[in-house]
Design a protein around this motif. Structure first.
Motif, PDB file in Angstrom:
ATOM      1  N   MET A   1      85.860  -7.187 -12.644  1.00  0.00           N
ATOM      2  CA  MET A   1      85.040  -7.684 -11.546  1.00  0.00           C
ATOM      3  C   MET A   1      85.931  -8.215 -10.428  1.00  0.00           C
ATOM      4  N   LYS A   2      85.767  -7.666  -9.230  1.00  0.00           N
ATOM      5  CA  LYS A   2      86.593  -8.067  -8.093  1.00  0.00           C
ATOM      6  C   LYS A   2      85.832  -8.939  -7.098  1.00  0.00           C
ATOM      7  N   GLN A   3      84.511  -8.875  -7.128  1.00  0.00           N
ATOM      8  CA  GLN A   3      83.681  -9.648  -6.215  1.00  0.00           C
ATOM      9  C   GLN A   3      82.476 -10.166  -6.989  1.00  0.00           C
ATOM     10  N   LEU A   4      81.776 -11.123  -6.387  1.00  0.00           N
ATOM     11  CA  LEU A   4      80.441 -11.485  -6.865  1.00  0.00           C
ATOM     12  C   LEU A   4      79.594 -11.786  -5.642  1.00  0.00           C
ATOM     13  N   ARG A   5      79.021 -10.712  -5.087  1.00  0.00           N
ATOM     14  CA  ARG A   5      78.150 -10.859  -3.926  1.00  0.00           C
ATOM     15  C   ARG A   5      76.691 -10.900  -4.373  1.00  0.00           C
ATOM     16  N   THR A   6      76.331  -9.962  -5.248  1.00  0.00           N
ATOM     17  CA  THR A   6      75.029  -9.958  -5.910  1.00  0.00           C
ATOM     18  C   THR A   6      75.289  -9.633  -7.365  1.00  0.00           C
ATOM     19  N   LEU A   7      74.258  -9.731  -8.199  1.00  0.00           N
ATOM     20  CA  LEU A   7      74.452  -9.410  -9.615  1.00  0.00           C
ATOM     21  C   LEU A   7      74.650  -7.913  -9.837  1.00  0.00           C
ATOM     22  N   ASN A   8      74.411  -7.097  -8.813  1.00  0.00           N
ATOM     23  CA  ASN A   8      74.731  -5.674  -8.923  1.00  0.00           C
ATOM     24  C   ASN A   8      76.229  -5.438  -9.018  1.00  0.00           C
ATOM     25  N   ASP A   9      77.040  -6.445  -8.664  1.00  0.00           N
ATOM     26  CA  ASP A   9      78.488  -6.330  -8.808  1.00  0.00           C
ATOM     27  C   ASP A   9      78.941  -6.460 -10.261  1.00  0.00           C
ATOM     28  N   LEU A  10      78.040  -6.856 -11.143  1.00  0.00           N
ATOM     29  CA  LEU A  10      78.361  -7.007 -12.560  1.00  0.00           C
ATOM     30  C   LEU A  10      77.758  -5.868 -13.371  1.00  0.00           C
ATOM     31  N   THR A  11      78.559  -5.294 -14.255  1.00  0.00           N
ATOM     32  CA  THR A  11      77.984  -4.419 -15.269  1.00  0.00           C
ATOM     33  C   THR A  11      77.311  -5.298 -16.316  1.00  0.00           C
ATOM     34  N   LEU A  12      76.421  -4.723 -17.108  1.00  0.00           N
ATOM     35  CA  LEU A  12      75.797  -5.527 -18.170  1.00  0.00           C
ATOM     36  C   LEU A  12      76.830  -6.058 -19.159  1.00  0.00           C
ATOM     37  N   PRO A  13      77.869  -5.278 -19.556  1.00  0.00           N
ATOM     38  CA  PRO A  13      78.902  -5.869 -20.421  1.00  0.00           C
ATOM     39  C   PRO A  13      79.624  -7.052 -19.773  1.00  0.00           C
ATOM     40  N   GLU A  14      79.886  -6.967 -18.464  1.00  0.00           N
ATOM     41  CA  GLU A  14      80.524  -8.099 -17.786  1.00  0.00           C
ATOM     42  C   GLU A  14      79.593  -9.307 -17.776  1.00  0.00           C
ATOM     43  N   LEU A  15      78.308  -9.086 -17.508  1.00  0.00           N
ATOM     44  CA  LEU A  15      77.343 -10.180 -17.529  1.00  0.00           C
ATOM     45  C   LEU A  15      77.290 -10.814 -18.913  1.00  0.00           C
ATOM     46  N   GLN A  16      77.281  -9.967 -19.953  1.00  0.00           N
ATOM     47  CA  GLN A  16      77.273 -10.471 -21.324  1.00  0.00           C
ATOM     48  C   GLN A  16      78.502 -11.328 -21.599  1.00  0.00           C
ATOM     49  N   THR A  17      79.663 -10.856 -21.143  1.00  0.00           N
ATOM     50  CA  THR A  17      80.905 -11.595 -21.371  1.00  0.00           C
ATOM     51  C   THR A  17      80.882 -12.945 -20.672  1.00  0.00           C
ATOM     52  N   ILE A  18      80.393 -12.976 -19.432  1.00  0.00           N
ATOM     53  CA  ILE A  18      80.357 -14.234 -18.679  1.00  0.00           C
ATOM     54  C   ILE A  18      79.436 -15.237 -19.356  1.00  0.00           C
ATOM     55  N   LEU A  19      78.259 -14.801 -19.781  1.00  0.00           N
ATOM     56  CA  LEU A  19      77.345 -15.719 -20.462  1.00  0.00           C
ATOM     57  C   LEU A  19      77.940 -16.206 -21.778  1.00  0.00           C
ATOM     58  N   PHE A  20      78.613 -15.302 -22.507  1.00  0.00           N
ATOM     59  CA  PHE A  20      79.255 -15.707 -23.762  1.00  0.00           C
ATOM     60  C   PHE A  20      80.363 -16.716 -23.498  1.00  0.00           C
ATOM     61  N   GLU A  21      81.208 -16.428 -22.501  1.00  0.00           N
ATOM     62  CA  GLU A  21      82.298 -17.340 -22.164  1.00  0.00           C
ATOM     63  C   GLU A  21      81.754 -18.697 -21.731  1.00  0.00           C
ATOM     64  N   ALA A  22      80.708 -18.681 -20.905  1.00  0.00           N
ATOM     65  CA  ALA A  22      80.134 -19.942 -20.430  1.00  0.00           C
ATOM     66  C   ALA A  22      79.549 -20.742 -21.580  1.00  0.00           C
ATOM     67  N   ASP A  23      78.837 -20.067 -22.469  1.00  0.00           N
ATOM     68  CA  ASP A  23      78.149 -20.758 -23.555  1.00  0.00           C
ATOM     69  C   ASP A  23      79.121 -21.327 -24.582  1.00  0.00           C
ATOM     70  N   THR A  24      80.280 -20.682 -24.743  1.00  0.00           N
ATOM     71  CA  THR A  24      81.240 -21.131 -25.749  1.00  0.00           C
ATOM     72  C   THR A  24      82.432 -21.865 -25.129  1.00  0.00           C
ATOM     73  N   CYS A  25      82.369 -22.090 -23.811  1.00  0.00           N
ATOM     74  CA  CYS A  25      83.417 -22.853 -23.110  1.00  0.00           C
ATOM     75  C   CYS A  25      84.797 -22.283 -23.376  1.00  0.00           C
ATOM     76  N   ARG A  26      84.940 -20.967 -23.271  1.00  0.00           N
ATOM     77  CA  ARG A  26      86.222 -20.312 -23.547  1.00  0.00           C
ATOM     78  C   ARG A  26      87.072 -20.147 -22.292  1.00  0.00           C
ATOM     79  N   THR A  27      86.698 -20.839 -21.223  1.00  0.00           N
ATOM     80  CA  THR A  27      87.450 -20.704 -19.975  1.00  0.00           C
ATOM     81  C   THR A  27      88.160 -22.013 -19.651  1.00  0.00           C
TER      82      THR A  27
END
Length: 302
Positions: free
Chosen positions: A1-27
């Motif tokens: 992911m190089k930008q985040l202008r709209t959610l169309n910039d995310l693939t579903l796997p990228e969206l899944q990864t971000i939610l997983f990372e956020a929920d498990t505080c892996r960042t």
């Protein structure tokens, strides 16, 4: 992911990864590598939650922030958004977080080589708000498919409504709308319109919206009491909601208008949980955009 202008910039796997990372505080900061990044937050509209949660996320990730005050910048001398952004890129910022009253402002910035994270563009999109809303719903129900989400209020002027409606339907949720007919958006509300009395008994997620008075052009003209009585979540209406349904609101909340003041922190309200999740999601987004972690993807179905 190089930008985040709209959610169309995310693939579903990228969206899944971000939610997983956020929920498990892996960042966390200890996963960073290389030179300490510097970013600039450009807020051309007032903000409390989005601006402060981005700042908290940046601090927790060890990111330095260039302070940018529109009222004391060369914007006051007529500098364009592109030239402001290009200046910050030239002096070494690795990303820009921008909120702007103009819809799709980011289309002016195609000459930049650094990432743009959209913190809200007019009545267009608010991708990071939608991601924190998705995380909150996921934590509650562990699914989207088959959930009935009713978005209530000032639909036409709300970037939250526009972004959430599209992504929730893409994820399999049933999305309906409620609120004043003159504030509906024909592009969104072709699906299903409910009265507020119908919405409260059907919704799994009742997503209330702030009245965007700054974007109105004289339409509506409701008093606070009239709006609350006709279109708001009153105490009596809340009592008729499903036992496991939840209340959401992007805030700021107009107490006694969109919902009764006593309901802001009631047992089914997730309003302050949304704010907590805002920091988590924005940490995950920043980590991805700035490549502050490895490229591993997670196959967690959302």
């Amino acid at each position: 992911m190089k930008q985040l202008r709209t959610l169309n910039d995310l693939t579903l796997p990228e969206l899944q990864t971000i939610l997983f990372e956020a929920d498990t505080c892996r960042t966390s900061q200890d996963r960073m590598w290389g030179e300490q990044p510097i970013v600039a937050n450009l807020f051309f509209e007032p903000s409390t939650r989005t601006k402060c949660s981005f700042e908290m996320a940046e601090k927790q990730l060890g990111i330095d922030i260039i302070p940018f005050d529109v009222s004391h910048s060369s914007v006051q001398k007529g500098e364009t958004l592109y030239d402001t952004a290009k200046t910050l890129e030239a002096i070494g910022c690795r990303a820009l977080i921008i909120r702007h009253p103009e819809m799709k402002y980011y289309e002016q910035l195609n000459g930049l080589t650094i990432p743009i994270i959209n913190a809200g563009d007019g009545a267009g999109d608010h991708p990071t708000q939608s991601l924190l809303d998705l995380l909150t719903i996921k934590q509650e129900f562990n699914r989207f498919d088959g959930l009935h989400v009713v978005i209530c209020g000032d639909i036409r002027h709300s970037r939250v409504a526009h972004t959430n409606a599209k992504i929730l339907k893409k994820l399999g949720a049933r999305v309906s709308y409620s609120g004043p007919l003159e504030w509906m958006d024909p592009e969104l509300t072709e699906d299903e319109y409910l009265t507020m009395d119908e919405a409260v008994v059907q919704a799994d997620v009742l997503m209330l919206l702030r009245i965007q008075t700054e974007r109105h052009d004289g339409e509506g003209g409701y008093t606070k009491e009239t709006y609350h009585r006709q279109f708001g979540l009153t105490v009596e209406r809340e009592m008729r909601m499903k036992s496991d349904s939840i209340i959401m609101h992007p805030a700021p909340v107009n107490r006694g208008v969109e919902l009764a003041g006593s309901l802001v922190e009631c047992r089914r309200s997730r309003i302050f949980k949304q704010m907590t999740n805002g920091v988590k999601v924005r940490k995950a987004i920043l980590a991805h955009v700035l490549n502050l972690k490895g490229e591993k993807q997670y196959d967690h179905v959302i």
